[in-house]
Motif scaffolding. Structure first.
Motif, mmCIF file in Angstrom:
data_model
loop_
_atom_site.group_PDB
_atom_site.id
_atom_site.type_symbol
_atom_site.label_atom_id
_atom_site.label_comp_id
_atom_site.label_asym_id
_atom_site.label_seq_id
_atom_site.Cartn_x
_atom_site.Cartn_y
_atom_site.Cartn_z
ATOM 1 N N THR A 1 -18.875 13.918 1.651
ATOM 2 C CA THR A 1 -20.026 13.471 0.859
ATOM 3 C C THR A 1 -21.167 14.472 0.962
ATOM 4 O O THR A 1 -21.823 14.804 -0.034
ATOM 5 N N GLN A 2 -21.415 14.960 2.176
ATOM 6 C CA GLN A 2 -22.460 15.956 2.360
ATOM 7 C C GLN A 2 -22.152 17.225 1.572
ATOM 8 O O GLN A 2 -23.028 17.781 0.895
ATOM 9 N N LEU A 3 -20.899 17.685 1.662
ATOM 10 C CA LEU A 3 -20.532 18.916 0.968
ATOM 11 C C LEU A 3 -20.725 18.783 -0.534
ATOM 12 O O LEU A 3 -21.242 19.691 -1.186
ATOM 13 N N ILE A 4 -20.320 17.650 -1.083
ATOM 14 C CA ILE A 4 -20.474 17.432 -2.527
ATOM 15 C C ILE A 4 -21.956 17.462 -2.910
ATOM 16 O O ILE A 4 -22.350 18.078 -3.907
ATOM 17 N N ALA A 5 -22.800 16.808 -2.115
ATOM 18 C CA ALA A 5 -24.235 16.782 -2.412
ATOM 19 C C ALA A 5 -24.852 18.175 -2.298
ATOM 20 O O ALA A 5 -25.643 18.594 -3.154
ATOM 21 N N PHE A 6 -24.495 18.905 -1.245
ATOM 22 C CA PHE A 6 -25.061 20.239 -1.049
ATOM 23 C C PHE A 6 -24.534 21.235 -2.084
ATOM 24 O O PHE A 6 -25.240 22.160 -2.479
ATOM 25 N N ARG A 7 -23.286 21.036 -2.521
ATOM 26 C CA ARG A 7 -22.767 21.886 -3.591
ATOM 27 C C ARG A 7 -23.534 21.641 -4.894
ATOM 28 O O ARG A 7 -23.743 22.561 -5.684
ATOM 29 N N ALA A 8 -23.951 20.394 -5.116
ATOM 30 C CA ALA A 8 -24.764 20.100 -6.300
ATOM 31 C C ALA A 8 -26.099 20.836 -6.219
ATOM 32 O O ALA A 8 -26.576 21.406 -7.212
ATOM 33 N N LEU A 9 -26.718 20.835 -5.017
ATOM 34 C CA LEU A 9 -27.970 21.566 -4.832
ATOM 35 C C LEU A 9 -27.755 23.056 -5.049
ATOM 36 O O LEU A 9 -28.562 23.736 -5.698
ATOM 37 N N GLN A 10 -26.658 23.574 -4.520
ATOM 38 C CA GLN A 10 -26.329 24.981 -4.712
ATOM 39 C C GLN A 10 -26.167 25.281 -6.201
ATOM 40 O O GLN A 10 -26.608 26.328 -6.702
ATOM 41 N N GLY A 11 -25.548 24.355 -6.927
ATOM 42 C CA GLY A 11 -25.380 24.531 -8.362
ATOM 43 C C GLY A 11 -26.701 24.528 -9.112
ATOM 44 O O GLY A 11 -26.856 25.251 -10.101
ATOM 45 N N LEU A 12 -27.656 23.727 -8.645
ATOM 46 C CA LEU A 12 -28.974 23.717 -9.289
ATOM 47 C C LEU A 12 -29.615 25.103 -9.233
ATOM 48 O O LEU A 12 -30.233 25.551 -10.198
ATOM 49 N N GLY A 13 -29.464 25.771 -8.091
ATOM 50 C CA GLY A 13 -29.971 27.133 -7.999
ATOM 51 C C GLY A 13 -29.112 28.110 -8.763
ATOM 52 O O GLY A 13 -29.602 29.009 -9.442
ATOM 53 N N GLY A 14 -27.790 27.918 -8.677
ATOM 54 C CA GLY A 14 -26.875 28.822 -9.362
ATOM 55 C C GLY A 14 -27.055 28.822 -10.869
ATOM 56 O O GLY A 14 -26.759 29.822 -11.536
ATOM 57 N N GLY A 15 -27.550 27.702 -11.425
ATOM 58 C CA GLY A 15 -27.773 27.637 -12.863
ATOM 59 C C GLY A 15 -28.768 28.667 -13.358
ATOM 60 O O GLY A 15 -28.735 29.071 -14.526
ATOM 61 N N GLY A 16 -29.669 29.104 -12.473
ATOM 62 C CA GLY A 16 -30.670 30.085 -12.875
ATOM 63 C C GLY A 16 -30.257 31.523 -12.647
ATOM 64 O O GLY A 16 -30.916 32.441 -13.147
ATOM 65 N N LEU A 17 -29.176 31.751 -11.892
ATOM 66 C CA LEU A 17 -28.796 33.122 -11.556
ATOM 67 C C LEU A 17 -28.256 33.885 -12.757
ATOM 68 O O LEU A 17 -28.788 34.933 -13.142
ATOM 69 N N MET A 18 -27.200 33.363 -13.363
ATOM 70 C CA MET A 18 -26.571 34.081 -14.466
ATOM 71 C C MET A 18 -27.458 34.109 -15.690
ATOM 72 O O MET A 18 -27.629 35.147 -16.328
ATOM 73 N N VAL A 19 -28.044 32.949 -16.046
ATOM 74 C CA VAL A 19 -28.883 32.918 -17.242
ATOM 75 C C VAL A 19 -30.122 33.776 -17.049
ATOM 76 O O VAL A 19 -30.598 34.442 -17.977
ATOM 77 N N GLY A 20 -30.663 33.790 -15.816
ATOM 78 C CA GLY A 20 -31.835 34.624 -15.557
ATOM 79 C C GLY A 20 -31.519 36.094 -15.683
ATOM 80 O O GLY A 20 -32.266 36.857 -16.298
ATOM 81 N N ALA A 21 -30.401 36.516 -15.111
ATOM 82 C CA ALA A 21 -30.014 37.923 -15.185
ATOM 83 C C ALA A 21 -29.775 38.355 -16.624
ATOM 84 O O ALA A 21 -30.220 39.428 -17.056
ATOM 85 N N MET A 22 -29.077 37.536 -17.392
ATOM 86 C CA MET A 22 -28.783 37.889 -18.777
ATOM 87 C C MET A 22 -30.041 37.901 -19.634
ATOM 88 O O MET A 22 -30.206 38.748 -20.519
ATOM 89 N N ALA A 23 -30.954 36.960 -19.403
ATOM 90 C CA ALA A 23 -32.200 36.933 -20.162
ATOM 91 C C ALA A 23 -33.079 38.140 -19.819
ATOM 92 O O ALA A 23 -33.756 38.698 -20.685
ATOM 93 N N ILE A 24 -33.077 38.553 -18.556
ATOM 94 C CA ILE A 24 -33.857 39.722 -18.147
ATOM 95 C C ILE A 24 -33.305 40.979 -18.807
ATOM 96 O O ILE A 24 -34.062 41.830 -19.292
ATOM 97 N N ILE A 25 -31.974 41.104 -18.850
ATOM 98 C CA ILE A 25 -31.379 42.221 -19.581
ATOM 99 C C ILE A 25 -31.802 42.168 -21.047
ATOM 100 O O ILE A 25 -32.084 43.190 -21.674
ATOM 101 N N GLY A 26 -31.858 40.946 -21.603
ATOM 102 C CA GLY A 26 -32.307 40.803 -22.983
ATOM 103 C C GLY A 26 -33.739 41.248 -23.178
ATOM 104 O O GLY A 26 -34.112 41.747 -24.245
ATOM 105 N N ASP A 27 -34.589 41.063 -22.154
ATOM 106 C CA ASP A 27 -35.978 41.532 -22.227
ATOM 107 C C ASP A 27 -36.069 43.053 -22.183
ATOM 108 O O ASP A 27 -36.913 43.658 -22.844
ATOM 109 N N LEU A 28 -35.231 43.658 -21.392
ATOM 110 C CA LEU A 28 -35.351 45.084 -21.120
ATOM 111 C C LEU A 28 -34.579 45.976 -22.093
ATOM 112 O O LEU A 28 -34.922 47.147 -22.247
ATOM 113 N N VAL A 29 -33.543 45.446 -22.724
ATOM 114 C CA VAL A 29 -32.635 46.289 -23.499
ATOM 115 C C VAL A 29 -32.455 45.713 -24.900
ATOM 116 O O VAL A 29 -32.176 44.516 -25.044
#
Length: 532
Positions: free
Chosen positions: A114-142
């Motif tokens: 139960t703990q792992l599932i909950a903490f993986r959800a928290l990890q996913g909340l942060g992970g949601g910003g990693l890929m989209v943030g990187a791609m959007a930043i590339i979109g700003d620069l290039v």
């Protein structure tokens, strides 16, 4: 409010600055992708120790669902408050979730899963910003015409992570504690934070700071309700039960209200107007199908390799290398070709065809499939993914105005993630049901008592050899039968990818050459200025 120079008169971002920023962005992408691949090969050991095979899909679903519901929020926050601060915040949340996931069950082993599932959800909340943030930043620069080259480089880093991840995850599982599959993120994340905090300088925009929190809540709860249907339907609850019907009604109602609110709030979290663009709508459909087929089915490949094919956790990672290599090579080739020619329509069509062929071949997996044969199937899967992943993001970004660049990136990632959420949860339920049905159908008369003493849900791959030979063969056949069945579901979705891609219109990429004014809702890409 933030003062900025006029975009039309501002100089472009200097090349040296871009070269310095790219390593930091690559580290962030490496962080997200490496975690997914490391955890994949360690998953059979994790669920065997903490709770059972029947909860495997939940460990994956929690992360994917957290990513799914947070992705559009990160995109909008980046558009409103500046991408750098928001991007760094997402990395911090991801690292906190990683640390907690690694510590799951240490204090209270009984609730470890139960703990792992909950903490993986928290990890996913942060992970949601990693890929989209990187791609959007590339979109700003290039500019888009040059973006294929840089996104090809990003895809190459993803490929490196995909190649190293399964091997590292398997090595950790075989020779150390599986918890290091999560702890390894911490030093990588620390380096990434430092590099980005000191080198990343982005343009800042004047905008009204409004977040549609009600819309975000409606979207999150609505999507969660629908994912729970695919997770619980036919397993924990009957499809016609009041629980499943109630979740269906709640999910549809909440998402309906969400769509209604998006037409009435000043800063919608998901601007529905961007779907009026045909190309954007098509790549969104493609992204959903790819996410469903890819995330859903691939989550169970390491389990098949470690049980049916008898691979160690380390070797199961190595057996995924053909997929990673195929994805890396085709992503780089596609990116460079798009940069050189400006043409991109052919790549999602090719990718869809190859993806469908690979899914069909993977339905042939059984107890006699050799590692060489399965590696060929997986190689084709990687080639199809390589043609699709970055190309669809490029088309999505090229289809919207500059002001919606972040939300276009987040929406493209969102629909892929939501497809993955449904895929992982549905496939998890299908897998367990097919496994139990096949085992029950193959248990010989008089062997029920010996089978009844085995907890299939808590069985680890390393424990198979301790089973009586006849029982072991029944379990292995069940896992093989359940795995191959998943790819029939994936094939149904994969076939729709080239069909949708066929209708994509070849709109000129903005940047290196003048854009066609008014084409498909295109907005001219104006140069930006980097501001400390």
């Amino acid at each position: 409010m933030t003062e900025v120079l006029d975009r039309a008169s501002s100089p472009t971002i200097p090349k040296p600055n871009l070269k310095v920023v790219l390593p930091g962005l690559m580290l962030a992408i490496l962080l997200a992708m490496l975690d997914n691949m490391i955890v994949g090969t360690a998953m059979p050991r994790i669920v065997g120790e903490l709770g059972g095979l029947d909860k495997l899909s939940w460990v994956v679903t929690a992360y994917v669902l957290g990513t799914t519901i947070s992705t559009p929020i990160w995109g909008k926050l980046g558009d409103l408050y500046g991408r750098k601060t928001i991007f760094l915040t997402s990395i911090v949340i991801f690292l906190i979730g990683s640390a907690l996931s690694g510590a799951a069950g240490e204090i209270d082993p009984a609730s470890g899963m139960t703990q792992l599932i909950a903490f993986r959800a928290l990890q996913g909340l942060g992970g949601g910003g990693l890929m989209v943030g990187a791609m959007a930043i590339i979109g700003d620069l290039v500019p888009p015409r040059e973006r294929g080259k840089y996104q090809g480089m990003m895809a190459a880093i993803m490929g490196v992570a995909m190649i190293a991840g399964p091997f590292i995850g398997g090595f950790i599982t075989d020779h150390a504690d599986w918890r290091w599959a999560f702890y390894i993120n911490l030093p990588l994340g620390g380096v990434g934070l430092f590099v980005l905090a000191t080198t990343l300088h982005l343009p800042k925009y004047r905008t009204e700071h409004r977040i549609d929190w009600i819309g975000a809540a409606l979207l999150s709860v609505g999507v969660t309700a629908l994912v729970l249907i695919t997770t619980w339907g036919g397993s924990k609850y009957a499809w016609g039960s009041k629980e499943i019907i109630g979740l269906a009604v709640a999910g549809v109602l909440l998402l309906g209200v969400f769509l209604w609110t998006q037409t009435r709030v000043p800063e919608p979290i998901l601007p529905l107007g961007i779907f009026r663009n045909r190309n954007f709508s098509l790549v969104s459909i493609i992204g959903f199908m790819v996410g469903f087929a890819m995330f859903g089915a691939i989550s169970f490949l390491p389990l098949y390799m470690q049980t049916v094919q008898g691979a160690s956790a380390t070797n199961s990672g190595l057996l995924l290398l053909p997929m990673m290599a195929g994805m890396m090579v085709t992503s780089v080739v596609a990116g460079r070709t798009i940069t050189k020619t400006g043409k991109y329509r052919i790549f999602p069509i090719l990718g869809g065809v190859v993806l469908a062929v690979s899914m069909f071949l993977l339905t042939r997996l059984d107890t006699d499939t050799s590692r060489t044969e399965s590696s060929i199937y997986i190689l084709l899967l990687g080639i199809g993914m390589g043609f699709l992943m970055q190309t669809t993001m490029l088309i999505a970004q090229n289809s919207v105005d500059r002001k919606d660049l972040g939300v276009s990136s987040s929406t493209a990632t969102f629909v892929r993630s939501i497809g993955g959420s449904f895929g992982v949860s549905l496939f998890g339920a299908v897998f367990i049901n097919r496994l139990k049905d096949d085992i029950a159908a193959n248990v010989p008369a008089g062997a029920g008592s010996s089978m009844g003493s085995i907890n299939i849900g808590a069985l680890q791959p390393t424990q198979l050899d301790a089973l009586p030979p006849a029982v072991k063969q029944i379990v292995i056949h069940g896992i093989s039968f359940a795995t191959s069945g998943l790819f029939w579901w994936a094939l149904g979705f994969a076939i729709l990818v080239p069909v949708a891609a066929w209708f994509i219109k070849e709109v000129p990429l903005r940047g290196a050459e003048p854009a066609a004014e008014g084409a498909e809702g295109e907005a001219e890409l104006r140069p930006l200025v980097a501001i400390d």
